[in-house]
Design a protein around this motif. Structure first.
Motif, PDB file in Angstrom:
ATOM      1  N   ASP A 193      16.278   2.643 -16.009  1.00 39.96           N
ATOM      2  CA  ASP A 193      16.078   2.818 -14.570  1.00 39.96           C
ATOM      3  C   ASP A 193      14.726   2.313 -14.094  1.00 39.96           C
ATOM      4  N   LEU A 194      14.712   1.934 -12.820  1.00 38.62           N
ATOM      5  CA  LEU A 194      13.470   1.666 -12.098  1.00 38.62           C
ATOM      6  C   LEU A 194      13.325   2.776 -11.071  1.00 38.62           C
ATOM      7  N   LEU A 195      12.197   3.511 -11.144  1.00 41.85           N
ATOM      8  CA  LEU A 195      11.970   4.628 -10.238  1.00 41.85           C
ATOM      9  C   LEU A 195      10.934   4.259  -9.188  1.00 41.85           C
ATOM     10  N   GLU A 196      11.080   4.868  -8.001  1.00 40.27           N
ATOM     11  CA  GLU A 196      10.122   4.659  -6.917  1.00 40.27           C
ATOM     12  C   GLU A 196       9.582   6.004  -6.474  1.00 40.27           C
ATOM     13  N   ARG A 197       8.288   6.052  -6.195  1.00 37.80           N
ATOM     14  CA  ARG A 197       7.640   7.285  -5.742  1.00 37.80           C
ATOM     15  C   ARG A 197       7.610   7.319  -4.224  1.00 37.80           C
ATOM     16  N   ASP A 198       8.027   8.464  -3.635  1.00 38.61           N
ATOM     17  CA  ASP A 198       8.003   8.573  -2.181  1.00 38.61           C
ATOM     18  C   ASP A 198       6.681   9.162  -1.701  1.00 38.61           C
ATOM     19  N   VAL A 203       0.840  -1.187   0.000  1.00 39.08           N
ATOM     20  CA  VAL A 203       0.000   0.000   0.000  1.00 39.08           C
ATOM     21  C   VAL A 203       0.885   1.250   0.000  1.00 39.08           C
ATOM     22  N   GLY A 204       0.646   2.139  -0.952  1.00 41.10           N
ATOM     23  CA  GLY A 204       1.420   3.363  -1.038  1.00 41.10           C
ATOM     24  C   GLY A 204       2.667   3.265  -1.886  1.00 41.10           C
ATOM     25  N   GLU A 205       3.058   2.050  -2.280  1.00 37.66           N
ATOM     26  CA  GLU A 205       4.260   1.891  -3.100  1.00 37.66           C
ATOM     27  C   GLU A 205       3.902   2.015  -4.579  1.00 37.66           C
ATOM     28  N   LEU A 206       4.769   2.694  -5.327  1.00 35.08           N
ATOM     29  CA  LEU A 206       4.573   2.822  -6.757  1.00 35.08           C
ATOM     30  C   LEU A 206       5.930   2.807  -7.443  1.00 35.08           C
ATOM     31  N   GLY A 224      16.812  -9.788 -23.359  1.00 37.34           N
ATOM     32  CA  GLY A 224      16.378 -10.928 -22.550  1.00 37.34           C
ATOM     33  C   GLY A 224      16.348 -10.641 -21.065  1.00 37.34           C
ATOM     34  N   THR A 225      16.335  -9.370 -20.704  1.00 38.62           N
ATOM     35  CA  THR A 225      16.406  -8.978 -19.299  1.00 38.62           C
ATOM     36  C   THR A 225      15.123  -9.297 -18.541  1.00 38.62           C
ATOM     37  N   ILE A 226      15.270 -10.014 -17.436  1.00 37.51           N
ATOM     38  CA  ILE A 226      14.223 -10.149 -16.429  1.00 37.51           C
ATOM     39  C   ILE A 226      14.897 -10.022 -15.066  1.00 37.51           C
ATOM     40  N   LEU A 227      14.426  -9.085 -14.263  1.00 37.61           N
ATOM     41  CA  LEU A 227      14.921  -8.908 -12.902  1.00 37.61           C
ATOM     42  C   LEU A 227      13.804  -9.282 -11.937  1.00 37.61           C
ATOM     43  N   ARG A 228      14.153 -10.062 -10.899  1.00 46.20           N
ATOM     44  CA  ARG A 228      13.132 -10.444  -9.923  1.00 46.20           C
ATOM     45  C   ARG A 228      13.394  -9.756  -8.595  1.00 46.20           C
ATOM     46  N   ARG A 229      12.321  -9.480  -7.915  1.00 37.36           N
ATOM     47  CA  ARG A 229      12.413  -8.801  -6.624  1.00 37.36           C
ATOM     48  C   ARG A 229      12.739  -9.805  -5.528  1.00 37.36           C
ATOM     49  N   THR A 230      13.731  -9.459  -4.721  1.00 38.07           N
ATOM     50  CA  THR A 230      14.110 -10.286  -3.570  1.00 38.07           C
ATOM     51  C   THR A 230      14.295  -9.375  -2.357  1.00 38.07           C
ATOM     52  N   ALA A 231      14.496  -9.994  -1.202  1.00 41.12           N
ATOM     53  CA  ALA A 231      14.725  -9.208   0.014  1.00 41.12           C
ATOM     54  C   ALA A 231      15.998  -8.379  -0.102  1.00 41.12           C
ATOM     55  N   ALA A 232      16.912  -8.824  -0.947  1.00 44.29           N
ATOM     56  CA  ALA A 232      18.186  -8.122  -1.105  1.00 44.29           C
ATOM     57  C   ALA A 232      18.147  -7.090  -2.236  1.00 44.29           C
ATOM     58  N   GLY A 233      17.024  -6.980  -2.922  1.00 40.62           N
ATOM     59  CA  GLY A 233      16.927  -6.045  -4.038  1.00 40.62           C
ATOM     60  C   GLY A 233      16.492  -6.753  -5.312  1.00 40.62           C
ATOM     61  N   TRP A 234      16.780  -6.129  -6.450  1.00 41.85           N
ATOM     62  CA  TRP A 234      16.371  -6.673  -7.738  1.00 41.85           C
ATOM     63  C   TRP A 234      17.550  -7.392  -8.373  1.00 41.85           C
ATOM     64  N   TRP A 269       9.812  11.240  -7.323  1.00 41.61           N
ATOM     65  CA  TRP A 269      10.294   9.984  -7.873  1.00 41.61           C
ATOM     66  C   TRP A 269      11.820   9.916  -7.784  1.00 41.61           C
ATOM     67  N   HIS A 270      12.339   8.737  -7.395  1.00 43.27           N
ATOM     68  CA  HIS A 270      13.775   8.550  -7.223  1.00 43.27           C
ATOM     69  C   HIS A 270      14.193   7.227  -7.860  1.00 43.27           C
ATOM     70  N   PRO A 271      15.366   7.178  -8.501  1.00 38.22           N
ATOM     71  CA  PRO A 271      15.846   5.914  -9.087  1.00 38.22           C
ATOM     72  C   PRO A 271      16.293   4.936  -8.008  1.00 38.22           C
ATOM     73  N   LEU A 272      16.037   3.652  -8.252  1.00 34.84           N
ATOM     74  CA  LEU A 272      16.502   2.582  -7.379  1.00 34.84           C
ATOM     75  C   LEU A 272      17.764   1.961  -7.979  1.00 34.84           C
ATOM     76  N   ASN A 273      18.516   1.295  -7.159  1.00 40.53           N
ATOM     77  CA  ASN A 273      19.715   0.600  -7.627  1.00 40.53           C
ATOM     78  C   ASN A 273      19.304  -0.735  -8.241  1.00 40.53           C
ATOM     79  N   VAL A 274      19.276  -0.768  -9.570  1.00 35.20           N
ATOM     80  CA  VAL A 274      18.826  -1.963 -10.289  1.00 35.20           C
ATOM     81  C   VAL A 274      19.897  -2.386 -11.284  1.00 35.20           C
ATOM     82  N   ALA A 275      20.245  -3.661 -11.280  1.00 36.21           N
ATOM     83  CA  ALA A 275      21.289  -4.179 -12.175  1.00 36.21           C
ATOM     84  C   ALA A 275      20.698  -4.516 -13.534  1.00 36.21           C
ATOM     85  N   SER A 276      20.359  -3.462 -14.313  1.00 35.73           N
ATOM     86  CA  SER A 276      19.746  -3.682 -15.630  1.00 35.73           C
ATOM     87  C   SER A 276      20.782  -3.957 -16.706  1.00 35.73           C
ATOM     88  N   GLY A 277      22.067  -3.808 -16.362  1.00 36.51           N
ATOM     89  CA  GLY A 277      23.120  -4.041 -17.347  1.00 36.51           C
ATOM     90  C   GLY A 277      23.102  -3.047 -18.492  1.00 36.51           C
TER      91      GLY A 277
END
Length: 543
Positions: free
Chosen positions: A72-77, A62-65, A112-122, A82-90
């Motif tokens: 980049d992957l951006l997150e709304r506060d 709830v509240g996450e976007l 062929g990029t697919i990144l999955r969400r984990t507790a440690a990040g993407w 909006w702020h960029p997240l640390n994502v290994a998109s290569g």
């Protein structure tokens, strides 16, 4: 006379992604580096840092976007920034994001990029392909599907850690996929491609359209919704499909979101359609090219993709004209009898409250029409001139291949036609004769205010006046292109580029509009002024 804006779109950018959060608020990503949202029934825009093209949008908790923008992957506060997240998109472009739950989500893209969400990040997943991945969906963590370029189909049975290529019935690019819980999976793509998995095998089914399809969602148990180019909106069970009626602007559609009955579809030219209004226009940034203001009854403005507004009860309301073609002009003797013309030889006739298409075998691009209830003359590209008499249309030899942009006059046997490269002609009810107006500029507008008061306007501020003894260039208050001219009372008005509006009283031109990006494209009215143009904008002014 002061003009005031009564209708305006929010953006003319393409809207490419859409998501509805847990509170029922829609979020829409645009090609202009912004996210649109609706609060209190009003749409507004949130700019993103660095701009960019928003290809995907999704929320988990709830509240996450989250939004995919470029690499980049951006997150709304919580403050709406909006702020960029640390994502290994290569360094690969990201094409979208989809989630199964607040903790299980996947970002996909080029290479062929697919990144999955984990507790440690993407973290990057193993896909075994370099094809573009355009869509991800699934029923559960052990039943995930990804689709993409050249008919690529991947499946994952381990929460998206690894993906395995599957046999595909098509080599067409697949842009989206949706999985019904406990039922079928549908993927759609270029050239109207629809493929279905019902069990373990994918098969291609007959599509009712050859147009590109860009999104598919589960509408209700056993029912899917698909949308794409040309305002295409399909409903079906996976194997059998039918075209749903779109009562709003038929722009290319790119995404649909929300609960059944209250969904929002978005697309090109800032178009937002509302399912609750029969997929009618909720917001549009497409151009309005023509406007008709009769002596009494509703005024009408027409534009791109069948976009149309009618003035009802003092306000302008989107209305449905049954054509996907862009309409460029509308004219007629009254609000209950008028003709609109546009692309692909489209001629629409309104009688009473009903619109019908009048058939004429031409692919001409029509740009202007004159109609008095008995006769009509329409003009367009490559010197096209069509005359309507006794309810039938016929082609008229114009003697030119120039683009003809406007026809106007006070009676059938004396109409004026103008177009590119200084083309000017007069129609006597039977044939056209050339006029020598001493300009090579494209002419776009005509005002006929009596036998000895005829004006032509056009590019680079061109203004030419005829007073019965010849055609004389006039002083112009602008060097920008002029799109139209109108007389209201004793004053003359011109409109054009940069939303300029000038009024001529006697011999003095006065600017009455604030310069702004975009073009005014037409104006009408005898005791008032209605001006229409880009960004779906309508301005009004009273004497």
């Amino acid at each position: 006379m002061a003009l005031s804006t009564v209708v305006q779109g929010l953006t003319d950018a393409s809207l490419l992604a859409a998501y509805t959060d847990q509170a029922g608020t829609p979020w829409v990503g645009s090609s202009a580096g912004a996210v649109l949202t609706r609060t209190g029934g009003v749409w507004h825009s949130e700019p993103l840092p660095g701009g960019g093209l928003v290809t995907g949008i999704w929320g988990g908790e709830v509240g996450e976007l989250l939004a995919t923008v470029g690499t980049d992957l951006l997150e709304r506060d919580v403050e709406g920034l909006w702020h960029p997240l640390n994502v290994a998109s290569g360094g690969n472009i990201l094409l979208g994001i989809w989630g199964l739950s607040a903790t299980d989500a996947w970002v996909h893209g080029v290479g062929g990029t697919i990144l999955r969400r984990t507790a440690a990040g993407w973290v990057p997943a193993t896909t075994g392909t370099t094809e573009e991945i355009w869509g991800v969906a699934g029923r559960a963590l052990d039943d995930l599907i990804a689709v993409g370029q050249n008919g690529t189909i991947l499946e994952s049975r381990d929460s998206g850690v690894t993906w395995v290529g599957q046999s595909s019935p098509t080599m067409r690019t697949l842009f989206a996929v949706a999985a019904e819980p406990g039922g079928r999976t549908v993927a759609v793509g270029s050239g109207g491609t629809i493929i279905v998995r019902d069990g373990d095998t994918w098969q291609q089914v007959v599509s009712p359209t050859p147009l590109n399809l860009f999104d598919v969602t589960v509408a209700s148990p056993g029912r899917f919704t698909v949308l794409g180019d040309g305002g295409t909106l399909l409903e079906g069970d996976g194997f059998t499909w039918h075209q749903a009626e779109v009562r709003g602007a038929r722009e290319n559609l790119r995404a649909v979101t929300g609960p059944a009955g209250h969904r929002t579809a978005v697309g090109w030219a800032g178009t937002i359609l509302d399912e609750a209004a029969g997929w009618g226009t909720a917001l549009a940034g497409g151009s309005l090219y023509g406007v008709h203001v009769p002596a009494s009854g509703p005024a009408l403005a027409v534009g791109t993709g069948g976009l149309a507004y009618e003035r009802q009860g003092g306000g302008w309301t989107p209305i449905y004209i049954p054509t996907p073609a862009s309409l460029y002009a509308v004219a007629g003797p009254s609000a209950s009898d008028r003709i609109a013309v546009g692309d692909s030889g489209t001629i629409m006739h309104q009688q009473g409250g009903a619109w019908t298409r009048e058939i004429f075998a031409t692919g001409a691009f029509l740009r202007s029409v004159w109609y008095d209830g008995t006769h009509a003359l329409a003009v367009g590209r490559s010197g096209t001139v069509l005359a309507r008499e006794n309810g039938s249309w016929r082609s008229i030899a114009s003697g030119t291949t120039q683009f003809l942009r406007r026809v106007a006059g006070e009676r059938w046997d004396r109409l004026y036609v103008v177009g590119d490269s200084g083309t000017a002609m007069v129609w006597d009810g039977t044939k056209l004769a050339n006029l020598s107006v001493s300009t090579e500029q494209n002419l776009r507008g005509i005002l006929v205010s009596g036998e000895r008061d005829v004006w032509f306007v056009g590019d680079l501020g061109t203004i030419i006046r005829g007073e019965g003894t010849g055609w004389t260039p006039q002083y112009s208050p602008t060097l920008n292109d002029i799109r139209g001219i109108r007389r209201v009372g004793s004053s003359y008005y011109i409109v054009g580029d940069f939303r300029q509006v000038y009024r001529l009283d006697g011999t003095t031109w006065t600017s009455i509009g604030v310069q702004a990006p975009g073009f005014w494209l037409d104006l009408a009215g005898d005791t008032e002024l209605v001006v229409v143009g880009e960004l779906g904008r309508i301005d009004e002014g009273q004497r």
